[in-house]
Scaffold this active site. Structure first.
Site, PDB file in Angstrom:
ATOM      1  N   HIS A 150     -13.865  -4.263  66.062  1.00 30.88           N
ATOM      2  CA  HIS A 150     -13.474  -5.326  66.987  1.00 30.88           C
ATOM      3  C   HIS A 150     -12.601  -4.756  68.100  1.00 30.88           C
ATOM      4  CE1 HIS A 150     -14.185  -9.078  64.282  1.00 30.88           C
ATOM      5  NE2 HIS A 150     -15.248  -8.309  64.396  1.00 30.88           N
ATOM      6  N   TYR A 210      -7.630 -17.061  66.385  1.00 28.12           N
ATOM      7  CA  TYR A 210      -6.392 -17.608  65.812  1.00 28.12           C
ATOM      8  C   TYR A 210      -6.086 -18.874  66.608  1.00 28.12           C
ATOM      9  CZ  TYR A 210      -5.322 -13.052  63.607  1.00 28.12           C
ATOM     10  OH  TYR A 210      -5.343 -11.912  62.849  1.00 28.12           O
ATOM     11  N   PRO A 255       0.200 -13.283  56.203  1.00 29.75           N
ATOM     12  CA  PRO A 255      -1.036 -12.623  56.641  1.00 29.75           C
ATOM     13  C   PRO A 255      -1.372 -12.802  58.122  1.00 29.75           C
ATOM     14  CG  PRO A 255      -1.526 -14.525  55.253  1.00 29.75           C
ATOM     15  CD  PRO A 255      -0.052 -14.351  55.230  1.00 29.75           C
ATOM     16  N   LYS A 309      -1.182  -7.435  58.439  1.00 28.74           N
ATOM     17  CA  LYS A 309      -0.470  -6.164  58.298  1.00 28.74           C
ATOM     18  C   LYS A 309      -0.271  -5.663  56.863  1.00 28.74           C
ATOM     19  CE  LYS A 309      -0.086  -4.951  62.410  1.00 28.74           C
ATOM     20  NZ  LYS A 309      -1.558  -4.827  62.426  1.00 28.74           N
ATOM     21  N   TYR A 321      -0.534  -5.480  67.061  1.00 33.10           N
ATOM     22  CA  TYR A 321      -1.692  -5.945  66.288  1.00 33.10           C
ATOM     23  C   TYR A 321      -2.568  -4.762  65.836  1.00 33.10           C
ATOM     24  CZ  TYR A 321      -5.500  -9.146  65.012  1.00 33.10           C
ATOM     25  OH  TYR A 321      -6.456  -9.862  64.326  1.00 33.10           O
TER      26      TYR A 321
END
Ligand code: RFL
Ligand code: PHB
Length: 389
Positions: free
Chosen positions: A72, A200, A292, A296, A384
């Site tokens: 991704h 998200y 979550p 990580k 991220y």
């Protein structure tokens, strides 16, 4: 039985540590309370940092991830009715990989078996002893027989509820904890993902996340109450709730289907300091837990065991204790930054019971700023994809 490093726990941290140590010529034995099938049945993490994939490669267990994992280059944030893409690759030069924890665990288990290393599953009453002396040992019961493993070092890779951290005397350890007032209800379904990247979503009804395991298998989460039970969430209710929390375009491309797994996870931030107690080290969830939201947890377990394996290699190859003396500081320094990032992602994306209308508006303002400021987007992106180690 004797070994150099006794590893407690055959989750990702313990299995990866075992393979790294083996690659450096350091023999080790893993003691695991559950059966291999039980460990493989836990549907958890899905998103790997490049550094985690590199570690799998280093131990020769990365080839299936490269074949089957989905790379991704970006991620999407949805709020106030629209969606915004963050180009991780353009901002950081790095990507993420969708490859489930169950697959990581299976690949590491197979690598361990191929290398002929000892793993003792269904080891009951595992207990570390004498780690404040030069002769640590681990006692356990196998098939009703009391056994003992003597070793140079103990690696506590036994997760949040493990025995390693619990064996440390309270005066030697300090813990930090925040429990969030909600959980994540997750379902796995044999349906194609909504979008080719993760979404998200911040919504007035609560957070939602659309992720995946493959182009045929989806993983979705919705924020739920801590009192909720999976029985209260038949598939239909789940899909209805998810749809309400997504933008129209996402709803239009959402394909629903029967769930093949459904579970609720509470959200928590937790850190134990230090991560070394004489000849026992903690790694992974045994030492720290993150919600979550930032993806990580597993990636931190991987960076911990990289630091630890290098420190132990230095100890055996160069007769130097410098690495093991610095392990706790190095691992905690990276872990705290992930704790910070995961807390922050959680705080901008979830509905908090006490936030009120002002809190909701401030979240939207922050998200709006985030997606329109290159500096803010870059900060999100570099955390991220994983800070360097
Ligand atoms: P684990 O996986 O808990 O493994 C610990 C092992 O130790 C064993 N054990 C014992 N063995 C012997 N004696 C005892 N007394 C023992 N007590 C326990 C256990 O049976 C188990 O096999 O810890 P480890 O290895 O540190 O790995 C950590 C990860 O599992 C965890 O951080 C991630 O799953 C967190 N996480 C995510 N991490 C990511 O990096 N990316 C993600 O996308 C991501 N998504 C998630 C997640 C965790 C979630 N939940 C359910 C908490 C999504 C969710 C929903
Ligand atoms: C997952 O794929 O299960 C996943 C992905 C990203 C997260 C959490 C979970 O932040």
């Amino acid at each position: 039985m004797r070994t150099k490093v006794a590893i407690i726990g055959a989750g990702p941290a313990g299995l990866l540590l075992g393979q790294l140590l083996h690659a450096y010529g350091i023999d080790n034995v893993i003691l695991e309370r559950q059966t291999p099938d039980y460990v493989l049945g836990r549907i958890r993490a899905g998103l790997l940092e490049e550094g985690t994939v590199e570690l799998l490669d280093e131990v020769g267990a990365g080839s299936r991830a490269h074949r089957e994992g989905l790379v991704h280059e970006g991620v999407e944030l949805a709020f106030a009715g629209s969606r915004h893409r963050i180009d991780l690759k353009a901002l950081t030069g790095k990507t993420m990989m969708i490859y489930g924890q169950t697959e990581v665990t299976l690949d590491l288990m197979n690598a361990r078996e191929a290398a002929g290393l000892t793993s003792i599953y269904e080891a009951a009453d595992v207990e570390p002893h004498d780690f404040d002396t030069d002769h640590p040992r681990v006692s356990y019961v196998k098939d009703g027989v009391a056994c003992e493993l003597t070793c140079d070092f103990i690696a506590g890779c036994d997760g949040f509820h493990g025995v390693s951290r619990a064996s440390v005397k309270p005066s030697a350890i300090k813990t930090f904890e925040r429990i969030y007032p909600f959980g994540w209800l997750g379902i796995l379904s044999e349906t194609p993902p909504v979008s080719h990247e993760l979404i998200y979503s911040n919504h007035a009804r609560g957070f939602a996340l659309c992720t995946m395991r493959s182009m045929r298998r989806s993983r979705h989460y919705v924020q739920c109450s801590l009192d909720d039970h999976v029985d209260q969430w038949p598939d239909e209710r789940f899909w209805d709730e998810l749809k309400r929390r997504l933008d129209q375009k996402a709803v239009d491309s959402l394909i629903t289907g029967p769930s093949i797994e459904k579970s609720i996870a509470p959200l928590r931030s937790f850190v134990a300091e230090p991560m070394r107690f004489g000849r026992m080290f903690l790694a992974g969830d045994a030492a720290h837990i993150v919600p979550p939201t930032g993806a990580k947890g597993l990636n931190l377990a991987a960076s911990d065991v990289r630091f630890l394996s290098h420190a132990l290699r230095e100890y055996y190859d160069e007769k130097s204790s410098a690495g093991i003396d610095d392990y706790s500081r190095r691992a905690l320094s990276r872990a705290w930054k992930a704790v910070r990032f995961s807390w922050w992602m959680t705080s901008i994306l979830h509905k908090f019971p006490d936030q009120g209308e002002i809190g909701a508006r401030i979240q939207v303002a922050e998200l709006d700023y985030l997606v329109h400021s290159r500096a803010a987007t870059t900060s999100l992106a570099e955390n991220y994809v994983g800070l360097p180690y």
